[in-house]
Enzyme design. Structure first.
Site, PDB file in Angstrom:
ATOM      1  N   LYS A 194      52.927  14.303  36.653  1.00  0.00           N
ATOM      2  CA  LYS A 194      54.261  14.599  36.132  1.00  0.00           C
ATOM      3  C   LYS A 194      55.301  14.405  37.235  1.00  0.00           C
ATOM      4  CE  LYS A 194      52.648  18.597  35.102  1.00  0.00           C
ATOM      5  NZ  LYS A 194      52.339  19.962  34.621  1.00  0.00           N
ATOM      6  N   THR A 243      63.903  24.585  31.811  1.00  0.00           N
ATOM      7  CA  THR A 243      62.663  23.833  32.024  1.00  0.00           C
ATOM      8  C   THR A 243      61.461  24.762  32.176  1.00  0.00           C
ATOM      9  OG1 THR A 243      63.127  23.793  34.405  1.00  0.00           O
ATOM     10  CG2 THR A 243      63.863  21.891  33.107  1.00  0.00           C
ATOM     11  N   GLY A 245      58.244  26.492  31.420  1.00  0.00           N
ATOM     12  CA  GLY A 245      57.128  26.220  30.507  1.00  0.00           C
ATOM     13  C   GLY A 245      56.899  24.758  30.204  1.00  0.00           C
ATOM     14  N   THR A 246      57.569  23.860  30.913  1.00  0.00           N
ATOM     15  CA  THR A 246      57.387  22.429  30.614  1.00  0.00           C
ATOM     16  C   THR A 246      55.954  21.975  30.893  1.00  0.00           C
ATOM     17  OG1 THR A 246      58.300  21.959  32.807  1.00  0.00           O
ATOM     18  CG2 THR A 246      59.785  21.725  30.931  1.00  0.00           C
ATOM     19  N   GLY A 247      55.380  22.446  31.988  1.00  0.00           N
ATOM     20  CA  GLY A 247      54.017  22.029  32.325  1.00  0.00           C
ATOM     21  C   GLY A 247      53.002  22.518  31.318  1.00  0.00           C
ATOM     22  N   CYS A 248      53.091  23.790  30.943  1.00  0.00           N
ATOM     23  CA  CYS A 248      52.187  24.351  29.935  1.00  0.00           C
ATOM     24  C   CYS A 248      52.325  23.602  28.616  1.00  0.00           C
ATOM     25  CB  CYS A 248      52.507  25.827  29.695  1.00  0.00           C
ATOM     26  SG  CYS A 248      52.543  26.845  31.169  1.00  0.00           S
TER      27      CYS A 248
END
Length: 540
Positions: A194, A243, A245-248
């Site tokens: 990412k 942003t 929680g974008t990774g989860c």
């Protein structure tokens, strides 16, 4: 069909924006059922994490076994998404139970691992000694790893402490590519790196100012199983404080794609997951929970908004599961392979060129109809310019045909093949019956496909250039004039798609997919049948 299911092993977020709460929202938005194993409880809000209570590892293992023992792996297999693991002992427990499952079910178990180590606000979520355990125990059984740049660097530096200084932060696109490949060497089958932590400028260099930030790039490596290719996913940069929680959410969206569309390519699944998060950021202002910190993304945008980012409607069509096999049949047709090799029968080529000239007349007529249907003078001009491009292409056709002894008079005396007539009538019928977007979608396979085929053949070292009397055909479709026409055609399609606001799951979107699919099938039929009509045969 039963509802797709995903087991999520992660920590809970009391603010609801990340962790298990974000995972479940994401999976629900994708029509998937979430089962959970809670690894930790957090006390946090948009401003940061105040405290973490780690679930006893033995209890985490019991939660996982309870799900696995209840038919989770029945059917085609099971998708497990792993997020925050909180401790070394938790990692060992999770690796133990999933390792047993993997020994029993093999590749049927697919693990999506988001290596959560540090929160957006900078809170340490994984102890330093646990990084080594994650790398050694979980990465080798992971189907796809989804690290951000800091997480990727942390994994590499832990794995190679003697070379720690070699793993510097990336500064351009090439660095991102190398970073993805280096992390892949640690054991996971695939890596989706990412790039949101490093916005790039228009030259794909690390942006040095807010004004320079133009795009973010995610790297999938390898893009297919047993492949050395990587896939670059380019997204417009969005300046947003929301942003959290974008990774989860990205990892869960990817897990949902794998669970609900098992036959879909990993590249398509990854792009869909990235698009989901991109839309979630763009529409996050509707949630504005607090003005004090990093707010969450909007997980339910897909119920109201289109499934593709602005300016990427054509990409959505080309990657659609119903389109991909037809498109591959079209752009990799044996006709073009023989053309590139110079082995195509000369009579087949003459007949094809003749039918193509006859079709181009209808093609120009259809763009004339597009100009008539356009409401903005700019679109009228663009459609008219494409007609002029087609006219120049027809002139090149005549010159080229002359080299094969086929005159304009012979072409005009040739009867249209059934495929040529069917294709032309279909496109014109779509134009008469539908709106401007439908018309442009019907025209798109011809405009886009020839350009894609020519670019591939032109770059392929296996293509025969010297002594290949058909090579000029390839050169015509990589020429600046044709590339300009393709660019203008795409611009109009994207503008109309945005103007009409084609929504996810709408009947209109399904209609457009079918129009594109049918027009592509007719392109395939055109290549196949054009060989059977003799030049100058019949009367017109």
């Amino acid at each position: 069909m039963p509802m797709p299911k995903v087991l999520v092993i992660a920590g809970s977020d009391s603010s609801g924006g990340a962790g298990l709460e974000a995972d479940q929202k994401t999976l629900a938005a994708h029509g998937c059922f979430a089962m959970t194993a809670t690894t930790a409880l957090t006390a946090q809000n948009t401003q940061g994490v105040q405290d973490v209570h780690v679930t006893p590892p033995a209890f985490v293992e019991k939660q996982i076994r309870a799900v696995l023992d209840d038919g989770f792996m029945d059917g085609e297999g099971g998708i497990v998404k792993i997020g925050m693991l909180a401790s070394t002992d938790t990692i060992s427990a999770v690796a133990n139970v999933l390792g047993e499952c993997r020994e029993k079910h093999g590749e049927k178990l697919k693990i999506v691992l988001d290596p959560v180590m540090v929160s957006t606000s900078g809170h340490q979520l994984l102890p330093g000694d646990a990084v080594a355990s994650m790398r050694k125990l979980l990465l080798p059984m992971t189907y796809i790893l989804t690290p951000n740049i800091p997480e990727a660097l942390l994994l590499l530096r832990e794995a190679h402490p003697d070379k720690e200084t070699e793993f510097r932060s990336p500064s351009n696109l090439d660095d991102l590519k190398n970073l993805a490949k280096q992390v892949h060497a640690l054991g996971p089958k695939h890596v989706l790196l990412k790039g949101g932590h490093m916005p790039l400028n228009s030259q794909c260099q690390k942006a040095k100012s807010d004004e320079d930030k133009e795009k973010t790039i995610d790297i999938l490596f390898p893009s297919t199983s047993n492949d050395t290719e990587l896939d670059i996913v380019d997204s417009p940069y969005q300046a947003s404080p929301n942003t959290h929680g974008t990774g989860c959410s990205l990892a869960s969206a990817l897990a949902a794609q794998l669970a609900s569309k098992p036959s879909q390519s990993l590249s398509t699944s990854s792009r869909a997951a990235i698009t989901f998060v991109s839309h979630g950021i763009r529409t996050s202002t509707t949630l504005q929970l607090s003005n004090r910190g990093s707010g969450p993304i909007n997980h339910f945008h897909s119920m109201l908004h289109s499934p593709f980012p602005r300016g990427h409607f054509v990409d959505y069509l080309l990657s659609h599961p119903r389109i991909v096999p037809i498109w591959q049949q079209y752009v990799h047709h044996p006709f073009v392979a023989k053309l590139a090799a110079g082995t195509l029968d000369v009579d087949v080529f003459k007949n094809y060129m003749t039918q193509d000239y006859l079709y181009l007349t209808h093609f120009a007529r259809t763009y004339g109809m597009a100009a008539y249907k356009s409401q903005r003078i700019e679109d009228v001009v663009r459609a008219s310019e494409i007609v002029l491009h087609i006219r120049r292409e027809m002139e090149l056709h005549l010159t080229y045909c002359g080299e094969f002894g086929v005159s304009r008079d012979m072409i005009e005396k040739t009867e249209e093949s059934v495929a040529c007539t069917a294709y032309a009538r279909y496109v014109l019928d779509v134009g008469h019956a539908g709106d401007l977007l439908g018309l442009y979608v019907a025209l798109a396979p011809c405009l886009l496909g020839y350009g894609e085929v020519a670019r591939r053949l032109y770059r392929d070292p296996a293509s025969k250039r010297e002594g290949n009397r058909y090579w000029r055909w390839v050169e015509n479709y990589v020429a600046e004039d044709y590339c300009e026409a393709v660019g203008k055609g795409r611009e109009v399609i994207e503008r109309e798609a945005e103007r009409l606001g084609v929504g996810a799951g709408s009947a209109r979107l399904e209609e457009l997919v079918e129009v594109f699919a049918r027009a592509t099938r007719l392109e395939v039929g055109f290549w196949e049948e054009g060989a059977h009509t003799p030049v100058g045969g019949g009367s017109r």
